[in-house]
Design a protein around this motif. Structure first.
Motif, PDB file in Angstrom:
ATOM      1  N   ASP A   5       0.847  -1.194   0.000  1.00  0.00           N
ATOM      2  CA  ASP A   5       0.000   0.000   0.000  1.00  0.00           C
ATOM      3  C   ASP A   5       0.883   1.246   0.000  1.00  0.00           C
ATOM      4  OD1 ASP A   5      -1.948  -1.898   0.313  1.00  0.00           O
ATOM      5  OD2 ASP A   5      -2.443  -1.368   2.384  1.00  0.00           O
ATOM      6  N   ILE A   6       0.430   2.260  -0.718  1.00  0.00           N
ATOM      7  CA  ILE A   6       1.109   3.554  -0.717  1.00  0.00           C
ATOM      8  C   ILE A   6       0.061   4.653  -0.564  1.00  0.00           C
ATOM      9  CG2 ILE A   6       2.251   5.257  -2.205  1.00  0.00           C
ATOM     10  CD1 ILE A   6       4.253   3.427  -1.117  1.00  0.00           C
ATOM     11  N   PHE A   7       0.325   5.572   0.362  1.00  0.00           N
ATOM     12  CA  PHE A   7      -0.554   6.731   0.510  1.00  0.00           C
ATOM     13  C   PHE A   7       0.298   7.995   0.580  1.00  0.00           C
ATOM     14  CE2 PHE A   7      -2.711   9.976   3.010  1.00  0.00           C
ATOM     15  CZ  PHE A   7      -3.929  10.059   2.346  1.00  0.00           C
ATOM     16  N   LEU A   8       0.001   8.953  -0.285  1.00  0.00           N
ATOM     17  CA  LEU A   8       0.680  10.245  -0.308  1.00  0.00           C
ATOM     18  C   LEU A   8      -0.352  11.348  -0.490  1.00  0.00           C
ATOM     19  CD1 LEU A   8       3.638   9.374  -2.727  1.00  0.00           C
ATOM     20  CD2 LEU A   8       3.910   9.951  -0.313  1.00  0.00           C
ATOM     21  N   ASP A   9      -0.185  12.445   0.225  1.00  0.00           N
ATOM     22  CA  ASP A   9      -1.020  13.626   0.000  1.00  0.00           C
ATOM     23  C   ASP A   9      -0.212  14.866   0.383  1.00  0.00           C
ATOM     24  OD1 ASP A   9      -0.994  13.710   2.747  1.00  0.00           O
ATOM     25  OD2 ASP A   9      -3.170  13.645   2.999  1.00  0.00           O
ATOM     26  N   ASP A  10      -0.855  16.030   0.378  1.00  0.00           N
ATOM     27  CA  ASP A  10      -0.126  17.262   0.687  1.00  0.00           C
ATOM     28  C   ASP A  10      -0.438  17.798   2.082  1.00  0.00           C
ATOM     29  OD1 ASP A  10      -2.731  17.960   0.152  1.00  0.00           O
ATOM     30  OD2 ASP A  10      -2.221  19.819  -0.896  1.00  0.00           O
ATOM     31  N   GLU A  11      -1.145  16.993   2.882  1.00  0.00           N
ATOM     32  CA  GLU A  11      -1.534  17.454   4.212  1.00  0.00           C
ATOM     33  C   GLU A  11      -0.909  16.632   5.338  1.00  0.00           C
ATOM     34  OE1 GLU A  11      -3.163  20.117   4.977  1.00  0.00           O
ATOM     35  OE2 GLU A  11      -3.636  20.706   2.919  1.00  0.00           O
ATOM     36  N   GLU A  12      -0.951  15.307   5.238  1.00  0.00           N
ATOM     37  CA  GLU A  12      -0.502  14.439   6.325  1.00  0.00           C
ATOM     38  C   GLU A  12       0.765  13.662   6.009  1.00  0.00           C
ATOM     39  OE1 GLU A  12      -1.876  14.415   9.282  1.00  0.00           O
ATOM     40  OE2 GLU A  12      -3.391  15.876   8.685  1.00  0.00           O
ATOM     41  N   GLN A  13       0.862  13.163   4.781  1.00  0.00           N
ATOM     42  CA  GLN A  13       1.974  12.275   4.427  1.00  0.00           C
ATOM     43  C   GLN A  13       2.496  12.648   3.045  1.00  0.00           C
ATOM     44  OE1 GLN A  13       2.084   8.161   6.001  1.00  0.00           O
ATOM     45  NE2 GLN A  13       1.991   7.516   3.874  1.00  0.00           N
ATOM     46  N   GLN A  14       3.195  13.773   3.009  1.00  0.00           N
ATOM     47  CA  GLN A  14       3.697  14.290   1.733  1.00  0.00           C
ATOM     48  C   GLN A  14       4.963  13.576   1.284  1.00  0.00           C
ATOM     49  OE1 GLN A  14       5.267  18.261   2.008  1.00  0.00           O
ATOM     50  NE2 GLN A  14       6.305  18.040   0.047  1.00  0.00           N
ATOM     51  N   ILE A  15       5.838  13.247   2.239  1.00  0.00           N
ATOM     52  CA  ILE A  15       7.144  12.662   1.918  1.00  0.00           C
ATOM     53  C   ILE A  15       7.322  11.357   2.691  1.00  0.00           C
ATOM     54  CG2 ILE A  15       9.645  12.982   1.977  1.00  0.00           C
ATOM     55  CD1 ILE A  15       9.129  16.017   1.904  1.00  0.00           C
ATOM     56  N   ILE A  16       7.639  10.300   1.975  1.00  0.00           N
ATOM     57  CA  ILE A  16       7.963   9.017   2.613  1.00  0.00           C
ATOM     58  C   ILE A  16       9.460   8.778   2.492  1.00  0.00           C
ATOM     59  CG2 ILE A  16       7.767   6.511   2.403  1.00  0.00           C
ATOM     60  CD1 ILE A  16       4.851   6.834   1.709  1.00  0.00           C
ATOM     61  N   ILE A  17      10.130   8.644   3.652  1.00  0.00           N
ATOM     62  CA  ILE A  17      11.541   8.250   3.682  1.00  0.00           C
ATOM     63  C   ILE A  17      11.564   6.729   3.762  1.00  0.00           C
ATOM     64  CG2 ILE A  17      13.731   8.386   4.914  1.00  0.00           C
ATOM     65  CD1 ILE A  17      12.926  11.054   3.798  1.00  0.00           C
ATOM     66  N   LEU A  18      12.076   6.107   2.711  1.00  0.00           N
ATOM     67  CA  LEU A  18      12.022   4.649   2.593  1.00  0.00           C
ATOM     68  C   LEU A  18      13.412   4.050   2.790  1.00  0.00           C
ATOM     69  CD1 LEU A  18      10.266   2.177   1.866  1.00  0.00           C
ATOM     70  CD2 LEU A  18      10.749   2.652  -0.535  1.00  0.00           C
ATOM     71  N   THR A  19      13.565   3.257   3.846  1.00  0.00           N
ATOM     72  CA  THR A  19      14.845   2.599   4.121  1.00  0.00           C
ATOM     73  C   THR A  19      14.667   1.081   4.075  1.00  0.00           C
ATOM     74  OG1 THR A  19      14.384   2.801   6.493  1.00  0.00           O
ATOM     75  CG2 THR A  19      15.801   4.468   5.506  1.00  0.00           C
ATOM     76  N   GLY A  20      15.776   0.374   4.079  1.00  0.00           N
ATOM     77  CA  GLY A  20      15.736  -1.085   4.030  1.00  0.00           C
ATOM     78  C   GLY A  20      16.994  -1.617   3.383  1.00  0.00           C
ATOM     79  N   PRO A  21      17.238  -2.924   3.489  1.00  0.00           N
ATOM     80  CA  PRO A  21      18.458  -3.519   2.944  1.00  0.00           C
ATOM     81  C   PRO A  21      18.542  -3.405   1.428  1.00  0.00           C
ATOM     82  CG  PRO A  21      17.332  -5.027   4.439  1.00  0.00           C
ATOM     83  CD  PRO A  21      16.391  -3.899   4.181  1.00  0.00           C
ATOM     84  N   ASN A  22      19.739  -3.554   0.920  1.00  0.00           N
ATOM     85  CA  ASN A  22      19.911  -3.702  -0.523  1.00  0.00           C
ATOM     86  C   ASN A  22      19.134  -4.933  -0.981  1.00  0.00           C
ATOM     87  OD1 ASN A  22      22.232  -1.691  -1.111  1.00  0.00           O
ATOM     88  ND2 ASN A  22      22.967  -2.853   0.649  1.00  0.00           N
ATOM     89  N   MET A  23      18.558  -4.858  -2.171  1.00  0.00           N
ATOM     90  CA  MET A  23      17.812  -5.966  -2.791  1.00  0.00           C
ATOM     91  C   MET A  23      16.464  -6.237  -2.112  1.00  0.00           C
ATOM     92  SD  MET A  23      20.771  -8.781  -3.561  1.00  0.00           S
ATOM     93  CE  MET A  23      19.518  -9.984  -4.007  1.00  0.00           C
ATOM     94  N   SER A  24      16.035  -5.374  -1.196  1.00  0.00           N
ATOM     95  CA  SER A  24      14.777  -5.642  -0.493  1.00  0.00           C
ATOM     96  C   SER A  24      13.552  -5.239  -1.302  1.00  0.00           C
ATOM     97  CB  SER A  24      14.766  -4.920   0.859  1.00  0.00           C
ATOM     98  OG  SER A  24      14.860  -3.518   0.675  1.00  0.00           O
ATOM     99  N   GLY A  25      13.732  -4.389  -2.312  1.00  0.00           N
ATOM    100  CA  GLY A  25      12.608  -4.000  -3.153  1.00  0.00           C
ATOM    101  C   GLY A  25      12.231  -2.532  -3.082  1.00  0.00           C
ATOM    102  N   LYS A  26      13.126  -1.681  -2.583  1.00  0.00           N
ATOM    103  CA  LYS A  26      12.810  -0.252  -2.473  1.00  0.00           C
ATOM    104  C   LYS A  26      12.609   0.375  -3.856  1.00  0.00           C
ATOM    105  CE  LYS A  26      16.479   0.995  -0.200  1.00  0.00           C
ATOM    106  NZ  LYS A  26      17.183  -0.314  -0.223  1.00  0.00           N
ATOM    107  N   SER A  27      13.538   0.106  -4.771  1.00  0.00           N
ATOM    108  CA  SER A  27      13.450   0.699  -6.107  1.00  0.00           C
ATOM    109  C   SER A  27      12.219   0.201  -6.859  1.00  0.00           C
ATOM    110  CB  SER A  27      14.715   0.390  -6.905  1.00  0.00           C
ATOM    111  OG  SER A  27      15.843   0.974  -6.294  1.00  0.00           O
TER     112      SER A  27
END
Length: 335
Positions: free
Chosen positions: A69-91
């Motif tokens: 799931d992904i949720f983005l808006d301009d009021e509550e959750q504008q920017i998501i900082i996404l961390t995790g291991p290499n090869m985990s699927g971030k890209s």
């Protein structure tokens, strides 16, 4: 003359092309279980159980894509900082968000359980690493040039995807640039929706100071000194990148991996004490030699070859026996 029929032919070609495109959309939606997106005039992106339309088709038989799931808006959750291991699927997560948004605005069904897509006028991406040798531009210069273009052309309806900004320079420079970019995107009046994947775990601190920044990580499970990629997005930041684990999986020699673990342990202890417990010169003096030991490799075949060599009486070995030994070793390696 055929010239008289050119407008009619062109119109028919255009109609056939449109029918072909729409039929392709319909076939893809039915075959891949896509859903009908709901585009609107809001400034939010709300995707439930989104999938990557290309990667899910390339998985081995019996393996299913892990939706997120992904949720983005301009009021509550504008920017998501996404961390995790290499090869985990971030890209992959960044790319699938862009693809679902683009497909929805093309009039195509999307790979998700549901999708509410506020109209997006621009999709900006800074993903991957490449240089431009012909223009004398390094990887980092290309990265900064593209980032500058994004920051100078964004709008209030932009979707921005940034993958590991700042990795092409020194650690502190990279963290400083990444932090400043996130801060700029948060504070600018247009508030563009942003997914920012990074290995700079220091950026997780931004959530406490910036109201519309949220930390997420792609989860993993540790088992017997191994990591299992769960590919599931969950709330909160990640503390480790597990780069050494990935190096081991890639086949880096065991001696190099073990030495890396030793150095990592020392550096982590130094970081906790805010000083180096052992000087860097000590690391250099005790570094692994460039000539790696043949017998450090944890491989059953190599162990068998080692045993055969160690049991050989070289002083009493005839030329024929030596050739036979080499033949046996060659046969073991070809198995």
């Amino acid at each position: 003359s055929i010239v008289d029929y050119i407008p009619v032919i062109q119109m028919n070609a255009s109609i056939v092309a449109r029918i072909d495109c729409l039929r392709s959309f319909a076939v893809a939606a039915i075959e891949n279980n896509y859903c009908r997106p709901v585009p609107d005039d809001s400034k939010r992106i709300d995707i439930k159980e989104g999938r990557h339309p290309v990667i899910e088709k390339q998985l081995p038989a019996g393996e299913s894509y892990v939706p997120n799931d992904i949720f983005l808006d301009d009021e509550e959750q504008q920017i998501i900082i996404l961390t995790g291991p290499n090869m985990s699927g971030k890209s992959a997560l960044l790319r699938q968000t862009a693809l679902i948004t683009l497909m929805a605005q093309c009039g195509c069904y999307v790979p998700a359980a549901s999708a509410h897509i506020g109209v997006v006028d621009k999709i900006f991406t800074r993903v991957g690493a490449s240089d431009n040798i012909s223009l004398g531009e390094s990887t980092f210069m290309v990265e900064m040039t593209e980032t500058a273009s994004i920051l100078n052309n964004l709008s209030d309806r932009s979707l921005i995807l940034l993958d590991e900004i700042g990795r092409g320079t020194s650690t502190y420079d990279g963290i400083s640039i990444a932090w400043a970019i996130v801060e700029y995107l948060h504070e600018c009046r247009m508030r563009p929706k942003t997914l920012f994947a990074t290995h700079y775990h220091e950026l997780n601190e931004m959530e406490t100071s910036f109201r519309r920044v949220r930390n997420y990580n792609v989860s993993i499970m540790e088992s017997e000194n191994r990591i299992i990629f769960l590919r599931k997005l969950k709330r909160g930041g990640s503390e480790h990148s597990f780069g050494i684990h990935v190096a081991r999986m890639a086949g880096v020699p065991v001696s190099v991996v073990k030495r890396a673990e030793e150095i990592l342990s020392e550096l982590e202890q130094s970081h906790e004490k805010q000083e180096l417990t052992r000087p860097v010169d000590d690391f250099i003096n005790k570094r692994e030699g460039l000539q790696l030991s043949f017998f450090q490799l944890d491989d059953p075949v190599l162990r068998q070859i080692r045993d055969e060599i160690m049991e050989t009486d070289i002083n009493n070995l005839t030329p024929v026996e030596a050739l036979n030994k080499l033949y046996n070793i060659q046969r073991l390696l070809r198995k």
